[in-house]
Design an enzyme around this catalytic site. Sequence first.
Site, PDB file in Angstrom:
ATOM      1  CG  ASN A 178      -5.319   1.928  -6.959  1.00 47.12           C
ATOM      2  OD1 ASN A 178      -4.532   2.019  -6.012  1.00 47.12           O
ATOM      3  ND2 ASN A 178      -6.486   1.335  -6.824  1.00 47.12           N
ATOM      4  CE  LYS A 179      -2.443  -4.309  -6.349  1.00 48.66           C
ATOM      5  NZ  LYS A 179      -1.099  -4.816  -6.731  1.00 48.66           N
ATOM      6  NE  ARG A 226       5.262  -3.819  -4.714  1.00 49.07           N
ATOM      7  CZ  ARG A 226       3.941  -3.848  -4.468  1.00 49.07           C
ATOM      8  NH1 ARG A 226       3.474  -3.533  -3.262  1.00 49.07           N
ATOM      9  NH2 ARG A 226       3.089  -4.173  -5.418  1.00 49.07           N
ATOM     10  CG  ASP A 255      -0.149   1.937  -5.831  1.00 44.08           C
ATOM     11  OD1 ASP A 255      -1.296   1.529  -6.079  1.00 44.08           O
ATOM     12  OD2 ASP A 255       0.553   1.513  -4.888  1.00 44.08           O
ATOM     13  CD  GLN A 266      -3.290  -7.053  -3.076  1.00 45.63           C
ATOM     14  OE1 GLN A 266      -4.062  -7.693  -3.784  1.00 45.63           O
ATOM     15  NE2 GLN A 266      -2.097  -6.686  -3.513  1.00 45.63           N
ATOM     16  N   GLY A 305       0.860  -1.174   0.000  1.00 44.96           N
ATOM     17  CA  GLY A 305       0.000   0.000   0.000  1.00 44.96           C
ATOM     18  C   GLY A 305       0.899   1.227   0.000  1.00 44.96           C
TER      19      GLY A 305
HETATM   20  O1  MRU Z   1       0.395  -4.189  -4.529  1.00 40.52           O
HETATM   21  P1  MRU Z   1      -0.164  -3.389  -3.382  1.00 40.52           P
HETATM   22  O2  MRU Z   1      -0.992  -4.208  -2.455  1.00 40.52           O
HETATM   23  O3  MRU Z   1       0.913  -2.593  -2.683  1.00 40.52           O
HETATM   24  O4  MRU Z   1      -1.123  -2.347  -4.083  1.00 40.52           O
HETATM   25  C1  MRU Z   1      -1.777  -1.411  -3.271  1.00 40.52           C
HETATM   26  C2  MRU Z   1      -2.751  -0.564  -4.010  1.00 40.52           C
HETATM   27  O5  MRU Z   1      -2.863  -0.609  -5.207  1.00 40.52           O
HETATM   28  C3  MRU Z   1      -3.499   0.450  -3.189  1.00 40.52           C
HETATM   29  O6  MRU Z   1      -4.759   0.674  -3.729  1.00 40.52           O
HETATM   30  C4  MRU Z   1      -2.714   1.770  -3.190  1.00 40.52           C
HETATM   31  O7  MRU Z   1      -1.391   1.555  -2.778  1.00 40.52           O
HETATM   32  C5  MRU Z   1      -3.334   2.794  -2.330  1.00 40.52           C
HETATM   33  S1  MRU Z   1      -3.143   2.400  -0.636  1.00 40.52           S
HETATM   34  C6  MRU Z   1      -3.784   3.681   0.285  1.00 40.52           C
END
Ligand code: MRU
Length: 339
Positions: A244-245, A89, A235, A194, A47
């Site tokens: 975003n995801k 990352r 992100d 997630q 996140g």
């Molecule tokens: O791969 P992740 O679990 O780190 O991805 C997280 C996301 O895409 C969240 O939606 C994003 O980081 C926002 S968290 C407030």
Amino acid sequence: MRDRTIWWEEDGVGLIEQTLLPEEYREVVCSDVPRLVQAIQRLEVRGAPALGVAGAYGVALACKNALEGSESAFSASVNEAASTLRSARPTAVNLAWGVDRVLSAIQPVSDPVDAAERALTMAESIADEDEATCRRIGSHGAPLLPDDCTVLTHCNAGALACAAWGTALGVIRSAAEEGKNIRVISCETRPLLQGSRLTAWELSRDGIPVTTIIDSEAAYLMQRGEIDCVIVGADRICTDGVFNKIGTYMHAVSASYHQIPFYVAAPRSTFDPEHRMADIIVEERGREEVASLFGRTTVPDAVPVVNYAFDGTPFSLIAAIITEDGLIREPFHHPWLMP
Ligand code: MRU
């Protein structure tokens, strides 16, 4: 659960091991930077805002451990650890932001002990700031939600993705705290789940009604009139759109088709005014995340897999970005988006 997702303790950086949830709640301590980088890459901590805090504590940890070496090697050792952390990352901009904020707080390094103290003070204040920022995002976003509504969210943009409270889930929490009747549809979020593992866990513990669906069910629920709005986290917010995801873009397209408002909730640390979406390296993750399920192979060995972790949603599909300073809307001309 603690009141923080990630924290400092005597032996290093403590965090909630998120890959084990919801089956098991376990806290782990990363006592050196390689272990913290592993935790970041395995998504034990994940996140965007939580990654910013992890990067910040990571530099403080590098300073603490470098005190064991020679004084002359201190800066080189911390800089090397910082660059490993920064690239753990590539997509969430908060990670590099947290690392760089702590690095600049210790420049110039004249006394390593003093630098290590300053690094920790800065990392702690980034963690505190993150919680306060999420609460402000929550109060700016809550008025956007109708008094009685169903909100769809994707992935986990909650307390687990931040130091505490959350961004997208922070808006939902603030609205619920104001007495609004909010129901949440949490998309499961293939392949690492997630949404079903983390968002559903967090909200059910808070007593906020939450239902999990498979990602491909979202458009049908919109067509049936069962979704009032969509809120997700981010992100990286570029000058022309939001990463975003993976799966977020698909929800934004469906929401636009069904005339449902699509909101993004994110702090300033997620803004990247230097880049357009096309410039960004999107993390590609391993084949095994897609090609196996419940310990069984689900894709023939000879068939390749593409596993992008994030996708980009253009501003044209976004009704508003909810920040700690208020809303950013069309035409998205905002100082935070200017190079
Ligand atoms: O791969 P992740 O679990 O780190 O991805 C997280 C996301 O895409 C969240 O939606 C994003 O980081 C926002 S968290 C407030």
